[in-house]
Write an enzyme that holds these catalytic residues in place. Structure first.
Site, PDB file in Angstrom:
ATOM      1  N   CYS A 100       0.981  -1.029   0.127  1.00  0.00           N
ATOM      2  CA  CYS A 100       0.127   0.124   0.093  1.00  0.00           C
ATOM      3  C   CYS A 100       0.837   1.036   0.124  1.00  0.00           C
ATOM      4  O   CYS A 100       1.886   1.392   0.778  1.00  0.00           O
ATOM      5  CB  CYS A 100      -0.989  -0.006   1.155  1.00  0.00           C
ATOM      6  SG  CYS A 100      -1.600   1.608   1.604  1.00  0.00           S
ATOM      7  N   CYS A 104      -3.206   7.590  -1.786  1.00  0.00           N
ATOM      8  CA  CYS A 104      -4.340   7.664  -2.537  1.00  0.00           C
ATOM      9  C   CYS A 104      -5.617   8.092  -1.408  1.00  0.00           C
ATOM     10  O   CYS A 104      -6.476   8.729  -1.932  1.00  0.00           O
ATOM     11  CB  CYS A 104      -4.948   6.483  -2.895  1.00  0.00           C
ATOM     12  SG  CYS A 104      -3.620   5.216  -3.308  1.00  0.00           S
ATOM     13  N   THR A 191      -4.011   5.021   7.324  1.00  0.00           N
ATOM     14  CA  THR A 191      -3.135   4.568   6.332  1.00  0.00           C
ATOM     15  C   THR A 191      -2.118   5.912   6.136  1.00  0.00           C
ATOM     16  O   THR A 191      -2.482   6.809   5.705  1.00  0.00           O
ATOM     17  CB  THR A 191      -3.674   4.088   5.054  1.00  0.00           C
ATOM     18  OG1 THR A 191      -4.427   2.849   5.143  1.00  0.00           O
ATOM     19  CG2 THR A 191      -2.921   3.915   4.007  1.00  0.00           C
ATOM     20  N   GLU A 258       0.083   1.967   9.033  1.00  0.00           N
ATOM     21  CA  GLU A 258      -1.253   2.351   9.653  1.00  0.00           C
ATOM     22  C   GLU A 258      -1.066   2.745  11.101  1.00  0.00           C
ATOM     23  O   GLU A 258      -0.098   2.360  11.834  1.00  0.00           O
ATOM     24  CB  GLU A 258      -2.205   1.356   9.779  1.00  0.00           C
ATOM     25  CG  GLU A 258      -3.330   1.476   8.656  1.00  0.00           C
ATOM     26  CD  GLU A 258      -2.626   0.564   7.326  1.00  0.00           C
ATOM     27  OE1 GLU A 258      -1.839  -0.293   7.550  1.00  0.00           O
ATOM     28  OE2 GLU A 258      -3.222   0.807   6.295  1.00  0.00           O
ATOM     29  N   HIS A 293     -12.644   5.656  -2.906  1.00  0.00           N
ATOM     30  CA  HIS A 293     -11.437   4.848  -2.334  1.00  0.00           C
ATOM     31  C   HIS A 293     -11.929   3.293  -2.662  1.00  0.00           C
ATOM     32  O   HIS A 293     -11.035   2.376  -2.830  1.00  0.00           O
ATOM     33  CB  HIS A 293     -11.454   4.838  -0.947  1.00  0.00           C
ATOM     34  CG  HIS A 293      -9.830   4.443  -0.219  1.00  0.00           C
ATOM     35  ND1 HIS A 293      -8.912   5.122  -0.720  1.00  0.00           N
ATOM     36  CD2 HIS A 293      -9.370   3.554   0.647  1.00  0.00           C
ATOM     37  CE1 HIS A 293      -7.694   4.704  -0.373  1.00  0.00           C
ATOM     38  NE2 HIS A 293      -7.888   3.806   0.555  1.00  0.00           N
ATOM     39  N   TYR A 297      -9.075   0.606  -5.137  1.00  0.00           N
ATOM     40  CA  TYR A 297      -8.897  -0.468  -4.656  1.00  0.00           C
ATOM     41  C   TYR A 297      -8.949  -1.551  -6.230  1.00  0.00           C
ATOM     42  O   TYR A 297      -8.333  -2.646  -5.951  1.00  0.00           O
ATOM     43  CB  TYR A 297     -10.026  -1.374  -3.653  1.00  0.00           C
ATOM     44  CG  TYR A 297      -9.262  -0.971  -2.350  1.00  0.00           C
ATOM     45  CD1 TYR A 297      -8.898   0.325  -2.118  1.00  0.00           C
ATOM     46  CD2 TYR A 297      -9.562  -1.979  -1.337  1.00  0.00           C
ATOM     47  CE1 TYR A 297      -8.427   0.503  -0.722  1.00  0.00           C
ATOM     48  CE2 TYR A 297      -9.115  -1.881   0.124  1.00  0.00           C
ATOM     49  CZ  TYR A 297      -8.802  -0.471   0.294  1.00  0.00           C
ATOM     50  OH  TYR A 297      -8.369  -0.354   1.699  1.00  0.00           O
ATOM     51  N   CYS A 300      -5.186  -0.393  -6.915  1.00  0.00           N
ATOM     52  CA  CYS A 300      -3.899  -0.914  -6.100  1.00  0.00           C
ATOM     53  C   CYS A 300      -3.730  -2.198  -5.913  1.00  0.00           C
ATOM     54  O   CYS A 300      -2.685  -2.956  -6.096  1.00  0.00           O
ATOM     55  CB  CYS A 300      -3.828   0.052  -4.845  1.00  0.00           C
ATOM     56  SG  CYS A 300      -5.044  -0.508  -3.629  1.00  0.00           S
ATOM     57  N   GLU A 456      -6.720  -5.360   4.558  1.00  0.00           N
ATOM     58  CA  GLU A 456      -7.171  -4.174   4.184  1.00  0.00           C
ATOM     59  C   GLU A 456      -8.142  -4.131   3.012  1.00  0.00           C
ATOM     60  O   GLU A 456      -9.101  -3.316   2.751  1.00  0.00           O
ATOM     61  CB  GLU A 456      -6.014  -3.222   3.835  1.00  0.00           C
ATOM     62  CG  GLU A 456      -6.305  -1.844   3.415  1.00  0.00           C
ATOM     63  CD  GLU A 456      -5.145  -1.019   3.055  1.00  0.00           C
ATOM     64  OE1 GLU A 456      -4.375  -1.321   2.149  1.00  0.00           O
ATOM     65  OE2 GLU A 456      -4.773   0.159   3.575  1.00  0.00           O
TER      66      GLU A 456
END
Ligand code: SF4
Ligand code: FE
Length: 491
Positions: A100, A104, A191, A258, A293, A297, A300, A456
């Protein structure tokens, strides 16, 4: 200032007085901390690729505010093309980091806050949109990384923010002053918070009149007075503290991050406030941020999936089973699942439409379907990767054993000699390379990178039920009933 280089980004972090705690202590030099640095390298990649002629076209864009070239992570999407390029950029970064890369959340917050503030101002005559544009111009100009902070601790989930026994379990306005507000509370599992120059805070759910003090959105520097972070641990994280750990880390260079971000009475000047009590817009802001978001996904996780599939194929090759039809079929299935996720990310982007202020918003139903699939497919991809790789990925000795020169054999062989002899593959690779790919898979399936690729995928951008609520809302069941009635002759 133009775009920052990766090195400039890392140096810029040193200038901040960000307060980071880990294992009960303040970490002064967190930039070079072995458990934190891989996550910084990930964000740095968003800067490095923007400087690389091969990727500059995808990674940069002209600002609609200033016309200057900016990093796409600071862009307000102006078209469906922009939305698609966002997903492509995220896939690329997933491929380059297998982690990650954190930046973003800020990008998705920019786009949600930009369009929502426009609509708040339209209704209430406030000037939040102007505040936000000023802030964004600074972000674009200085090429900053910003954390998008949404998830509150929430305490008793059956109660609204104002109904909690402890009023701090959702970020709230504690005090209103002529020149700003004082906020209190925390945001969980944030994050990239430590690696961000600034934070944008947003409410975490739709709210009613009694939650006015909780309907708050603002920007603040990561090193603001009263703001600090408590670092989240990850599976196998202390391997990063071991001397000479390299192969055992699986992914030595990159990782996610995180933290719990605490706002212990932080003062926010008026110009950085984007919502202050307009509770009727909290739901819109959440829906838009989550939607963006959930689209993310589809990029990413697909990029990381590409690397997982590649690693599984390498493991099969090194084990000498790459030609077995069962193995080939598993790799096809992994690819099918991964590209299905990408299709969803692309589809919700292609179907994007302008919001009232002109910026583009993804198709919310398709973005939620995208994320719902992400709560499942990476788990299946990982299951197949473990199946193909074999149990060795979790049973092999440490790198130190492979390197050990301690003589233990009757003919003078060392521990390392035995490890290298018995863990040999099909001869196409060194035992070390075989070990590397196994450890890499361990890292991503069960180790610290599993935070990003598995849990995640389940809970990031909202847990599966949150998407099902949106799918129910957007799915137009009534319209579908009408279709059935018309064709079947029901009046
Ligand atoms: Fe970006 Fe994906 Fe990390 Fe979210 S989970 S910040 S979309 S890389
Ligand atoms: Fe995430």
């Amino acid at each position: 200032m133009a775009l920052m280089t990766a090195a400039q980004y890392i140096e810029s972090l040193r200038k901040l007085n960000t307060k980071v705690y880990m294992f009960g202590e303040r970490i002064e030099n967190w930039v070079d901390h072995p458990m934190i640095r891989p996550s910084i390298n990930c964000v740095a990649m968003t800067y490095a690729l923007a400087q690389d002629p091969q990727y500059a076209e995808l990674m940069t864009v002209k600002s609609h505010l200033t016309g200057k070239t900016i990093n796409r992570f600071a862009n307000i999407h102006q078209s469906a093309e922009d939305l698609k390029n966002k997903v492509k950029m995220q896939r690329l970064l997933g491929q380059k980091t297998a982690s990650c890369f954190q930046r973003c959340v800020g990008m998705d917050a920019f786009n949600a806050v930009y369009s929502t503030t426009f609509e708040i101002d339209e209704k209430y005559g406030t000037k939040y949109h102007e505040n936000f544009k000023q802030f964004l111009e600074m972000v674009q100009e200085e090429d900053l990384t910003v954390d998008g902070a949404m998830t509150d601790p929430k305490g008793d989930r059956s109660k609204a923010p104002h109904g909690q026994e402890d009023p701090d379990l959702f970020v709230r306005i504690k005090e209103r002053r002529a020149d700003g507000i004082v906020v209190r509370g925390a945001k969980c599992h944030q994050t990239g918070s430590v690696n961000s120059h600034w934070h944008i805070v947003m409410p975490t759910m739709a709210m009613g009149p009694d939650d006015k003090d909780y309907a708050v959105s603002f920007a603040c520097p990561s090193d603001a007075d009263g703001l600090f972070m408590i670092y989240g641990r990850q599976s196998c994280d202390t391997r990063k503290l071991e001397d000479g750990a390299d192969i055992d880390l699986g992914n030595r260079k990159f990782g996610g991050q995180e933290a719990l971000v605490v706002f212990d009475d932080v003062f926010i000047p008026n110009e950085y406030i984007f919502m202050e009590g307009e509770y009727d817009f909290a739901g819109m802001l959440v829906e838009r941020f989550a939607g963006f978001h959930r689209q993310s996904y589809g990029g990413c996780k697909v990029g990381v999936g590409d690397v997982v599939i590649g690693a599984a194929a390498l493991a099969a090759e090194y084990n000498g089973v790459e030609k077995a039809s069962a193995v080939k079929d598993k790799l096809i299935e992994m690819t099918h699942l991964n590209e299905t996720l990408y299709s969803c990310g692309m589809a919700c982007s292609c179907e994007g439409k302008p919001t009232k202020c002109g910026s583009y918003m993804i198709d919310l139903l398709l973005a939620n379907v995208c994320k719902q699939n992400v709560t499942r497919f990476p788990y299946e991809i990982v299951r197949l990767a473990e199946d193909v790789a074999g149990g060795l990925m979790v049973t092999m000795p440490s790198q130190k054993d492979f390197d050990a020169e301690t003589v233990v054999g009757k003919n003078g062989e060392t521990i390392g000699d035995f490890c290298n002899k018995f863990f040999v593959g099909n001869g196409s690779c060194s035992t070390e390379d075989r070990m590397r790919v196994m450890r890499f898979l361990e890292n991503i399936c069960l180790g610290s990178a599993a935070v990003g690729y598995r849990t995640e995928s389940m809970h990031g951008a909202g847990s599966p039920q949150a998407q099902r609520v949106m799918i129910a809302r957007q799915g137009d069941l009534q319209g579908k009933k009408e279709l059935a009635k018309r064709i079947s002759g029901i009046k």
